[in-house]
Scaffold this active site. Sequence first.
Site, short mmCIF file in Angstrom:
data_model
loop_
_atom_site.label_atom_id
_atom_site.label_comp_id
_atom_site.label_asym_id
_atom_site.label_seq_id
_atom_site.Cartn_x
_atom_site.Cartn_y
_atom_site.Cartn_z
N ASP A 11 44.01 33.73 19.80
CA ASP A 11 43.04 32.94 20.58
C ASP A 11 42.37 31.74 19.88
O ASP A 11 41.15 31.53 20.04
CB ASP A 11 41.92 33.85 21.12
CG ASP A 11 42.45 34.94 22.05
OD1 ASP A 11 43.67 35.04 22.21
OD2 ASP A 11 41.62 35.69 22.61
N LYS A 97 46.86 36.48 28.08
CA LYS A 97 46.17 37.71 28.49
C LYS A 97 44.91 37.33 29.29
O LYS A 97 44.48 36.18 29.25
CB LYS A 97 45.79 38.56 27.28
CG LYS A 97 44.83 37.86 26.34
CD LYS A 97 44.57 38.71 25.12
CE LYS A 97 43.85 37.92 24.06
NZ LYS A 97 42.54 37.40 24.44
N CYS A 141 38.70 40.12 20.25
CA CYS A 141 40.14 40.15 20.50
C CYS A 141 40.95 40.53 19.27
O CYS A 141 41.96 41.21 19.37
CB CYS A 141 40.60 38.83 21.11
SG CYS A 141 39.96 38.66 22.79
#
Length: 198
Positions: A11, A97, A141
């Site tokens: 990310d 995601k 995450c």
Amino acid sequence: MKLKKALLIVDVQNDFCPGGALAVPNGGKIIPFLNKYVKIFSAEKLPIFFSRDWHPKKTKHFKEFGGIWPKHCAQDSKGAMFHPNLRIPKQAIILSKGMDPQKDSYSVFQAVDHFGMEFLNLLKIFGIVELFVGGLTTDYCVKWSVFDALKKGLKVKLLIDAVKGVNIKPEDSKTALEEMIIRGVKTITFKEISKLMA
Ligand SMILES: [Zn+2]
């Protein structure tokens, strides 16, 4: 099949970097380190995965619809793009995601590639047994992806010079790191990995 390592970069998107909707303090500072790891894994021809948060406009993940987060990483928005300084080689695999409007989906094990293939299946196809993980954020995450990797029986090395946390509570990243280490994660620095791969 030969036992293999893979790199997972979690990310590193504009919204999580300074100036973004959900900026991680100093989030951009890890990019030069991540780029060095990418270079090493590329040279070794090892798989490199980049995950991204890829939310619909309406999702329970956002404050507006009952979640805890301000709106971020909406599909195709500038905020959802990878940071422009991040080195993404042609052969890298992008994992998305957070598309399910009912779920938070923090873990990369809930992500799929462009063909809809799940991360775990991709790892099996490549014969990956050890995952090297860096990116954003240590306390969400990265942490949940690492926990899932351990549950699936993978070895995990955390790139300690290339992760950063959002720290909603000031100690969150520290606690996350401790939890990962208790569960069996080893940390590694760029200096150490360059020796390991040499
Ligand atoms: Zn998100």
